[in-house]
Design a protein around this motif. Structure first.
Motif, PDB file in Angstrom:
ATOM      1  N   GLY A  87       0.845  -1.084   0.074  1.00 36.36           N
ATOM      2  CA  GLY A  87       0.233  -0.175   0.249  1.00 36.36           C
ATOM      3  C   GLY A  87       0.969   1.228  -0.038  1.00 36.36           C
ATOM      4  N   LYS A  88       0.623   2.195  -0.698  1.00 39.86           N
ATOM      5  CA  LYS A  88       1.697   3.914  -0.540  1.00 39.86           C
ATOM      6  C   LYS A  88      -0.182   4.909  -0.924  1.00 39.86           C
ATOM      7  N   VAL A  89       0.519   6.189  -0.611  1.00 41.20           N
ATOM      8  CA  VAL A  89      -0.130   6.722  -0.381  1.00 41.20           C
ATOM      9  C   VAL A  89       0.053   7.839  -1.809  1.00 41.20           C
ATOM     10  N   ASP A  90      -0.408   8.500  -2.420  1.00 44.92           N
ATOM     11  CA  ASP A  90      -0.542   9.175  -3.313  1.00 44.92           C
ATOM     12  C   ASP A  90      -0.461  10.761  -3.447  1.00 44.92           C
ATOM     13  N   PRO A  91      -0.310  10.982  -3.987  1.00 47.79           N
ATOM     14  CA  PRO A  91       0.390  13.056  -3.548  1.00 47.79           C
ATOM     15  C   PRO A  91      -0.885  13.471  -3.404  1.00 47.79           C
ATOM     16  N   LEU A 151       3.750  -0.341  -5.607  1.00 48.88           N
ATOM     17  CA  LEU A 151       3.062   1.140  -6.868  1.00 48.88           C
ATOM     18  C   LEU A 151       3.746   2.180  -5.834  1.00 48.88           C
ATOM     19  N   ASP A 152       3.476   3.383  -6.781  1.00 46.09           N
ATOM     20  CA  ASP A 152       4.398   4.776  -6.906  1.00 46.09           C
ATOM     21  C   ASP A 152       3.900   5.577  -8.316  1.00 46.09           C
ATOM     22  N   THR A 191       0.893   9.812 -13.531  1.00 47.35           N
ATOM     23  CA  THR A 191       0.674   8.330 -14.237  1.00 47.35           C
ATOM     24  C   THR A 191       1.765   8.110 -12.412  1.00 47.35           C
ATOM     25  N   PHE A 192       0.325   6.378 -12.339  1.00 45.99           N
ATOM     26  CA  PHE A 192       0.783   5.663 -12.094  1.00 45.99           C
ATOM     27  C   PHE A 192       1.631   4.296 -12.293  1.00 45.99           C
ATOM     28  N   PHE A 193       2.513   3.907 -11.049  1.00 45.13           N
ATOM     29  CA  PHE A 193       3.340   2.761 -11.898  1.00 45.13           C
ATOM     30  C   PHE A 193       2.132   1.221 -10.920  1.00 45.13           C
ATOM     31  N   TYR A 194       2.454   0.386 -11.358  1.00 47.37           N
ATOM     32  CA  TYR A 194       2.259  -1.015 -10.285  1.00 47.37           C
ATOM     33  C   TYR A 194       2.297  -2.232 -11.057  1.00 47.37           C
ATOM     34  N   ILE A 195       2.560  -3.644  -9.760  1.00 43.73           N
ATOM     35  CA  ILE A 195       2.715  -4.747 -10.237  1.00 43.73           C
ATOM     36  C   ILE A 195       2.825  -5.586  -9.875  1.00 43.73           C
ATOM     37  N   ASP A 196       1.949  -6.391 -10.445  1.00 42.18           N
ATOM     38  CA  ASP A 196       1.166  -7.690 -10.220  1.00 42.18           C
ATOM     39  C   ASP A 196       2.621  -8.417 -10.305  1.00 42.18           C
ATOM     40  N   SER A 197       2.904  -9.304  -8.906  1.00 42.93           N
ATOM     41  CA  SER A 197       4.064  -9.715  -9.532  1.00 42.93           C
ATOM     42  C   SER A 197       4.436 -10.918 -10.042  1.00 42.93           C
ATOM     43  N   LEU A 198       3.253 -11.413 -10.369  1.00 40.21           N
ATOM     44  CA  LEU A 198       3.551 -12.690 -11.265  1.00 40.21           C
ATOM     45  C   LEU A 198       3.234 -12.457 -12.906  1.00 40.21           C
ATOM     46  N   MET A 244       8.440  -0.634  -4.899  1.00 46.97           N
ATOM     47  CA  MET A 244       8.993  -0.181  -5.807  1.00 46.97           C
ATOM     48  C   MET A 244       9.051   0.959  -5.429  1.00 46.97           C
ATOM     49  N   THR A 245      10.084   1.183  -5.188  1.00 47.65           N
ATOM     50  CA  THR A 245      10.150   3.577  -5.246  1.00 47.65           C
ATOM     51  C   THR A 245      10.383   4.020  -6.436  1.00 47.65           C
ATOM     52  N   THR A 246      10.117   5.471  -6.909  1.00 46.96           N
ATOM     53  CA  THR A 246      10.712   6.846  -7.184  1.00 46.96           C
ATOM     54  C   THR A 246      11.532   7.399  -6.779  1.00 46.96           C
TER      55      THR A 246
END
Length: 300
Positions: free
Chosen positions: A106-110, A157-158, A165-172, A207-209
């Motif tokens: 989980g992460k918080v958006d701007p 996510l970041d 732009t939102f970056f996202y990972i579904d690991s599999l 992940m982080t930006t």
């Protein structure tokens, strides 16, 4: 520049699944969790002390809350955490129709919105029932919006520097995807892939930006973090760690120039454990020559 990169284990917590590192700027402390160990940790680089709070279920992330305290993902609940009294209060529950699911990253958006995803609980480490997860956002009024369904392991996510732009990972899926992000509504659109991890090279995880808009991705079962340019899809840098199950990363330290990396020990057999005694530790990578950005606080 590359030769000046230094990797050191700073918290030898022996976490089962260390995850979700967040740098708390005002406190100058590193927050992170042990998902399977059901613990929230808060480590001070100044004193080298770790404070710990137990949870009553798997805890997958913890983020600062704008009014003080934290918000964490515990089981399928988003909970308010009062550190001083060591208490938790449930704010909202997700995936009510899927009791075998749990929250993951989980992460918080701007704008102060919390984005968090779910996954099926593991039968064994990283072995899950497929397509059980979703991606949600939790707004300041605690209303929940579902953005994606049939996710395998909702993970990293970041956002881009401009928040568009939102970056996202579904690991599999072995991919990092990007979406157009509507900061006003939190809506996602125009999904596309910006980077793929080669088959057999591990799973993209947290992940982080950084302050230059590049992505840093922890590769689970890959023993490394990688820096990727999301506009070109080019792999810019690889930092190897002395543990295979690298899980997530964030920038921190006085000027946000240290990269903190969490790791897991769960799922390692006896011989693997003897080869990587620091598994489950949290690492500091310094000398990268790049900085991160301050974390956002949940406005709910």
């Amino acid at each position: 520049m590359m030769s000046s990169v230094k990797v050191e284990c700073v918290v030898a917590a022996g976490a089962l699944i260390g995850e979700g590192p967040v740098w708390e700027e005002p406190e100058q402390k590193l927050l992170f969790v042990d998902i399977a160990g059901q613990k929230i940790h808060r480590w001070s680089p100044t004193t080298n002390q770790t404070e710990t709070m137990k949870t009553d279920d798997s805890v997958s992330f913890v983020v600062p809350r704008s009014g003080g305290g934290y918000v964490a993902g515990v089981g399928r609940s988003i909970v308010a955490v009062d550190w001083s009294s060591q208490t938790m209060t449930s704010l909202v529950t997700v995936d009510d129709d899927k009791p075998n699911n749990r929250l993951n990253d989980g992460k918080v958006d701007p704008k102060g919105r919390l984005l968090a995803g779910t996954m099926g609980r593991e039968v064994r480490p990283a072995e899950v029932e497929l397509e059980q997860g979703s991606l949600f956002s939790v707004n300041a009024d605690l209303s929940v919006t579902t953005h994606l369904e049939q996710v395998n392991i909702s993970n990293g996510l970041d956002w881009s520097l401009d928040g568009e732009t939102f970056f996202y990972i579904d690991s599999l899926s072995l991919r990092v995807d990007a979406f157009d992000y509507d900061q006003l509504t939190g809506g996602l659109g125009n999904r596309r892939t910006v980077y793929g991890v080669p088959e057999g090279a591990g799973l993209p995880d947290g992940m982080t930006t950084d302050a230059e808009g590049k992505l840093w991705i922890a590769v689970y079962n890959g023993g490394r973090v990688i820096r990727v340019d999301p506009t070109t899809g080019v792999l810019l840098q690889t930092v190897s760690l002395p543990v295979s199950k690298t899980t997530s990363c964030c920038f921190g330290g006085r000027d946000l120039s240290d990269l903190y990396v969490t790791s897991a020990s769960l799922g390692l057999d006896q011989s693997e454990r003897s080869k990587q005694p620091q598994a489950g530790g949290t690492f500091r990578v310094s000398g990268l020559g790049v900085k991160g950005r301050p974390s956002n606080s949940f406005s709910g």
